[in-house]
Design an enzyme around this catalytic site. Structure first.
Site, PDB file in Angstrom:
ATOM      1  N   HIS A   1       0.792  -1.086   0.066  1.00 13.44           N
ATOM      2  CA  HIS A   1      -0.073  -0.080  -0.014  1.00 13.44           C
ATOM      3  C   HIS A   1       0.838   1.477   0.075  1.00 13.44           C
ATOM      4  O   HIS A   1       0.514   2.314   0.428  1.00 13.44           O
ATOM      5  CB  HIS A   1      -0.951  -0.130   1.124  1.00 13.44           C
ATOM      6  CG  HIS A   1      -2.017  -1.146   1.229  1.00 13.44           C
ATOM      7  ND1 HIS A   1      -2.475  -1.583   2.226  1.00 13.44           N
ATOM      8  CD2 HIS A   1      -2.727  -1.499   0.144  1.00 13.44           C
ATOM      9  CE1 HIS A   1      -3.469  -2.771   2.023  1.00 13.44           C
ATOM     10  NE2 HIS A   1      -3.643  -2.408   0.649  1.00 13.44           N
TER      11      HIS A   1
ATOM     12  N   GLY B   1      -8.442  -4.764   1.501  1.00 18.06           N
ATOM     13  CA  GLY B   1      -6.919  -4.921   1.819  1.00 18.06           C
ATOM     14  C   GLY B   1      -6.653  -3.944   2.703  1.00 18.06           C
ATOM     15  O   GLY B   1      -7.050  -2.799   2.684  1.00 18.06           O
TER      16      GLY B   1
ATOM     17  N   ARG C   1      -8.520 -11.922   3.468  1.00 19.79           N
ATOM     18  CA  ARG C   1      -7.530 -12.500   3.952  1.00 19.79           C
ATOM     19  C   ARG C   1      -7.292 -12.624   5.251  1.00 19.79           C
ATOM     20  O   ARG C   1      -7.748 -11.502   6.326  1.00 19.79           O
ATOM     21  CB  ARG C   1      -6.168 -11.424   3.351  1.00 19.79           C
ATOM     22  CG  ARG C   1      -5.916 -11.654   1.881  1.00 19.79           C
ATOM     23  CD  ARG C   1      -4.930 -10.724   1.130  1.00 19.79           C
ATOM     24  NE  ARG C   1      -5.762  -9.522   0.631  1.00 19.79           N
ATOM     25  CZ  ARG C   1      -5.116  -8.347   0.445  1.00 19.79           C
ATOM     26  NH1 ARG C   1      -3.856  -8.301   0.528  1.00 19.79           N
ATOM     27  NH2 ARG C   1      -5.884  -7.575  -0.368  1.00 19.79           N
TER      28      ARG C   1
END
Length: 396
Positions: free
Chosen positions: A182, A213, A242
C-alpha cells in the site's frame, strides 16, 4: 491535441483508470473510471472531472469472459474514441511488488517485465493482474512508454531491523524480508500531511489504510519507519478475505493433519478468510455492519481489535505517537469502525468528536485529545501520474 498520461490500476476483478493532462497532473483527472466484475459480467463506469457520467455500462461489444488483456485493449479504444482532445503519451501502472530490485518508479521494458513476473508468487492476487495490462499494451504498441510504480517502494526507508524475520540468514539474503505494501497510498498521504495536520505533519504518525486490503504504516518525517504487512500482502490486519497475521503452525497443521496442498492453503488464506471467513456472510464491511447476526458482529469486533493492537505495536518503532490518519474505503467512510478502533485505544487519551467523525471531517478528534485523529482520502492514481510524467519528461 493535449498530451496526456493514462494511469491503470488493475486488481483481481477490476481495472481502475484515470486520464490526466500532462501539464495538469496536480489537478483533477480529465476522466476517471473503472471496469468492474471482470470474468463475471464486466461493467464499465466513467466520469469527467465534473462528476458527470460518461457511457455508463458501455465498453462496446465485449464478452462476459473477457480477461484483463482484452479489456485493456477495449479501454484504450474507448479512450481514443471518446476523448479527441487528448493524446496518451505515457501510461503508468500500479504494481504491487517490486522486490529488492525496484525501490523507485521505473520505465518498463521486456527485461523489467520478466523480473516483475518473478514476484507473482509473493502477491498472487495482485501481481499477475497488475502485469496483464502491461503485456497487453506491449502487444498493442511496443513503443508506448509504460512506467511501473510500486507499492513496496515507500517502505524501503525502514531500518534493516524492521525488515528482518527470525529465520536463518540465508533466507534473508535470498530476499525473504518484510517488504510492506500500500506504499502508493502512504506516499500520497505523506505528501498531504502538511496541508491537513500542519505542525504535526513531520511527527510520529500511524496511517491506517483500511479497505478490502488493509494495513498500517508508521511514518516519521513523512517516511516509512515500519508497517504491518510483511513478505506478502497476507500479513498484519484482518482483511476482507485475507487472514492477516497467522501462527505458522496453523499452516503446518493444515498440511499435516488436513492434507491440504500449497494451492489449497493459498486459496484459503487469500480468498476464504478475514471478514468473510469469520462472519460466513461477506467480505464487505458495510454488509456486516448492517447485519444483526452475531457472526457479523464478531468479525467486525475482531477487525477493530486487531487494528488497534497493531497500531499499539507500531508505537514502539516510533517511540511515541502524535497522530492517527484513517484512509481508504473503510477508513474514509466508516465512522463506526474508526470509533471502535479508537475505543480500543482509549488508554492513549484519544477523544473523538462524535459529530466530526459522523460527518467524515478531516479532524475527528477533540481539542483535548492527546492524539490527533484525522481522515484523509487517498489518491494513488495521482501519485502514479506524477511519477509517470517525471520519467516521460526525463526521456524526452
Amino acid at each position: 491535441m493535449t498530451e496526456a498520461v493514462l494511469v491503470l490500476n488493475a486488481g483481481s476483478s477490476s481495472i481502475k483508470f484515470a486520464l490526466y493532462s500532462l501539464a495538469e497532473i496536480a489537478g483533477m483527472p480529465h476522466v476517471r473510471g473503472k471496469i468492474e466484475s471482470i470474468r463475471r459480467a464486466p461493467v464499465f463506469k466513467a466520469v469527467d472531472r465534473n462528476g458527470q457520467e460518461l457511457d455508463k455500462g458501455s465498453l462496446g461489444s465485449i464478452d462476459v469472459s473477457s480477461d484483463h488483456h482484452e479489456l485493456t485493449a477495449h479501454l484504450l479504444d474507448w479512450v481514443e474514441q471518446h476523448d479527441d482532445g487528448h493524446e496518451v503519451v505515457a501510461i503508468g501502472h500500479r504494481v504491487v511488488h517490486g522486490g529488492r530490485d525496484f525501490s523507485a518508479p521505473v520505465q518498463i521494458n521486456r527485461e523489467v517485465l520478466e523480473k516483475l513476473k518473478g514476484f507473482n508468487s509473493l502477491a498472487p492476487l495482485h501481481q499477475p493482474n497488475n502485469l496483464a495490462p502491461i503485456e497487453a499494451l506491449f502487444a498493442r504498441d511496443a513503443n508506448v512508454i509504460q512506467v511501473a510504480c510500486f507499492d513496496t517502494s515507500f517502505h524501503r526507508t525502514q531500518t534493516h531491523l524492521a525488515e528482518l524475520f527470525a529465520l536463518p540468514r540465508r533466507f534473508m539474503e535470498e530476499g525473504v524480508i518484510r517488504y510492506g505494501f500500500h506504499g502508493l497510498s502512504y506516499e500520497y498521504i505523506s505528501g498531504a500531511l502538511t496541508k491537513h495536520l500542519g505542525d504535526d505533519a513531520g511527527g510520529r504518525i500511524i496511517v491506517a489504510h483500511l479497505g478490502n486490503g488493509a494495513s498500517l504504516c508508521a511514518i516519521e518525517n513523512r517516511k516509512s519507519v515500519a508497517t504491518s504487512m510483511g513478505f506478502t500482502a497476507l500479513d498484519g490486519l484482518v482483511m476482507g478475505s485475507r487472514c492477516g497475521t497467522l501462527d505458522p503452525g496453523v499452516v503446518l497443521y493444515l498440511m499435516q493433519e488436513r492434507g491440504m496442498n500449497a494451492d489449497q492453503i493459498q486459496h484459503l488464506l487469500y480468498n476464504e478468510s478475514g471478514l468473510l471467513g469469520v462472519s460466513g456472510i461477506s467480505n464487505n464491511m458495510q454488509v456486516l455492519l448492517e447485519s444483526d447476526r452475531a457472526e457479523a458482529k464478531e468479525a467486525v469486533d475482531l477487525f477493530c481489535y486487531r487494528a488497534a493492537s497493531e497500531i499499539a505495536s507500531l508505537i514502539v518503532p516510533l517511540q511515541g505517537l502524535d497522530a492517527i490518519v484513517f484512509t481508504a474505503g473503510i477508513g474514509e467512510n466508516s465512522p463506526a469502525i474508526r470509533a471502535e478502533i479508537c475505543r480500543n485505544l482509549n488508554w492513549l487519551d484519544i477523544a473523538l468528536d462524535d459529530r466530526a467523525n459522523a460527518a467524515n471531517k478531516t479532524i475527528i478528534s477533540t481539542d483535548s485529545s492527546a492524539i490527533t485523529v484525522s481522515v484523509i482520502p487517498t489518491d494513488e492514481e495521482s501519485v502514479i501520474a506524477k511519477a509517470t510524467r517525471k520519467l516521460f519528461l526525463a526521456g524526452n
